[in-house]
Enzyme design. Structure first.
Site, mmCIF file in Angstrom:
data_model
loop_
_atom_site.group_PDB
_atom_site.id
_atom_site.type_symbol
_atom_site.label_atom_id
_atom_site.label_comp_id
_atom_site.label_asym_id
_atom_site.label_seq_id
_atom_site.Cartn_x
_atom_site.Cartn_y
_atom_site.Cartn_z
ATOM 1 N N LEU A 36 -37.784 4.364 21.480
ATOM 2 C CA LEU A 36 -39.018 5.066 21.809
ATOM 3 C C LEU A 36 -40.015 5.040 20.657
ATOM 4 C CD1 LEU A 36 -37.580 8.204 23.656
ATOM 5 C CD2 LEU A 36 -38.176 5.952 24.591
ATOM 6 N N HIS A 40 -44.373 5.876 24.369
ATOM 7 C CA HIS A 40 -43.499 6.603 25.286
ATOM 8 C C HIS A 40 -43.793 8.105 25.257
ATOM 9 C CE1 HIS A 40 -40.931 2.976 24.340
ATOM 10 N NE2 HIS A 40 -40.905 2.962 25.652
ATOM 11 N N GLN A 64 -33.058 -7.380 34.194
ATOM 12 C CA GLN A 64 -34.425 -7.848 33.951
ATOM 13 C C GLN A 64 -34.524 -8.745 32.718
ATOM 14 O OE1 GLN A 64 -35.792 -3.642 33.629
ATOM 15 N NE2 GLN A 64 -37.137 -4.413 32.019
ATOM 16 N N GLY A 150 -46.443 2.830 31.533
ATOM 17 C CA GLY A 150 -47.521 2.396 30.654
ATOM 18 C C GLY A 150 -48.277 1.209 31.225
ATOM 19 N N ASP A 153 -47.618 -2.907 30.439
ATOM 20 C CA ASP A 153 -46.872 -3.735 31.390
ATOM 21 C C ASP A 153 -47.558 -3.632 32.758
ATOM 22 O OD1 ASP A 153 -44.676 -4.616 29.646
ATOM 23 O OD2 ASP A 153 -44.209 -2.486 29.580
ATOM 24 N N VAL A 183 -51.368 2.604 24.405
ATOM 25 C CA VAL A 183 -51.504 3.222 23.083
ATOM 26 C C VAL A 183 -51.450 2.113 22.043
ATOM 27 C CG1 VAL A 183 -50.524 4.878 21.457
ATOM 28 C CG2 VAL A 183 -50.414 5.330 23.924
ATOM 29 N N LEU A 191 -48.681 -0.783 21.166
ATOM 30 C CA LEU A 191 -47.348 -0.339 20.781
ATOM 31 C C LEU A 191 -46.312 -0.939 21.723
ATOM 32 C CD1 LEU A 191 -47.778 3.454 19.941
ATOM 33 C CD2 LEU A 191 -47.654 1.523 18.379
ATOM 34 N N SER A 192 -45.206 -1.392 21.161
ATOM 35 C CA SER A 192 -44.121 -1.983 21.925
ATOM 36 C C SER A 192 -42.838 -1.849 21.128
ATOM 37 C CB SER A 192 -44.397 -3.467 22.203
ATOM 38 O OG SER A 192 -43.265 -4.106 22.756
#
Length: 286
Positions: A36, A40, A64, A150, A153, A183, A191-192
């Site tokens: 996170l 998140h 996935q 978010g 994606d 964000v 952010l990732s």
């Protein structure tokens, strides 16, 4: 905060929370794969604004990930994540293992046509089947009134919205799918969880991605043809240290059909690789 790892205790806990909260209480779900970050937590804050109770799921979904993707290397930081969620005031953390989600003999797959084609769907075959399948299971397990995702994606969000419409996922499964704005770091990088894969030099170079996207959008606003603006974007990224550009395309926000020119409800989508890390981003093109 209750941290729960098995389905029957989850259902009992949610039933008790709803009973204690009283008639008309609303439960929001924030599905995540953990590792996170502030993005998140922004989803959590929005969930708390919209609902009385908040549940967060953490599950690194093997369905996935492709054969050559980073399932084994994907960061798993459950203890740290749980502390962050506890501090944020989350009511329930649903943290099942793979056997709880996909027990022996599991044989069902959910596939969403149309919006899952192209973009990441073209580069990651089967990815969005895995996303749709696990999200539907999470909805059935938690039975939220709303769920938050978010907008970074964006294609995932489009797939989930299409699935919810097509499969009539009304209350008590989920009434609304809410997208929450991307964000970004101070230099613009979205952010990732995968940003932690970047070396310091790669992290510095990665800021070229949002900068090049903003420049392409500005060029088009000044009359530069879309093809020329996107060609410059690709060239800029290669010059900044990106190894490959999987796609740099404009698409309609809802249908994800290709768009040839900027306009209302058009977004620019880019996926590019720097080192071993694949970064994605999207922005509106007005």
């Amino acid at each position: 905060m209750q941290t729960i790892h098995a389905l029957n205790p989850l259902r009992r806990a949610i039933a008790e929370l709803r009973e204690n909260a009283g008639a008309g209480c609303r439960l929001a779900l924030v599905p995540t794969m953990g590792a996170l970050h502030e993005g998140h937590l922004t989803l959590v804050k929005e969930a708390q604004r919209r609902a009385d109770l908040t549940a967060v799921s953490i599950f690194v979904n093997p369905r996935q990930f492709g054969a050559n993707e980073d399932l084994d290397a994907y960061p798993r930081t459950l203890q740290r994540d749980a502390a962050m969620l506890r501090d944020a005031g989350v009511d329930v953390l649903w943290a099942p293992d793979a056997g709880e989600i996909y027990p022996d003999g599991y044989a069902t797959n959910v596939s969403v046509d149309g919006v899952s084609a192209g973009l990441c769907g073209a580069d990651r075959p089967g990815h969005f089947d895995g996303v749709a399948t696990v999200v539907l299971k999470l909805f059935n397990q938690v039975r939220p009134d709303l769920a938050l995702f978010g907008e970074k994606d964006w294609q995932q969000l489009a797939v989930i919205r299409r699935m919810a419409r097509d499969l009539d996922l009304s209350h008590p499964h989920v009434d609304a799918i809410h997208g929450v704005a991307i964000v970004r770091e101070a230099d613009g990088l979205a952010l990732s969880s995968r940003n932690r894969y970047l070396s310091p030099a790669q992290r510095s170079d990665a800021a070229a991605l949002p900068a090049a996207m903003r420049a392409a959008i500005a060029d088009m606003a000044q009359g530069t043809p879309a093809d020329a603006a996107l060609a410059t974007l690709r060239s800029t990224l290669r010059g900044a240290g990106f190894d490959t550009i999987d796609y740099a395309e404009m698409r309609h926000a809802d249908t994800l059909a290709l768009a040839r020119a900027p306009g209302p409800h058009i977004r620019l989508f880019v996926a590019a690789r720097i080192g071993g890390t694949r970064l994605i981003d999207n922005m509106p093109v007005q």
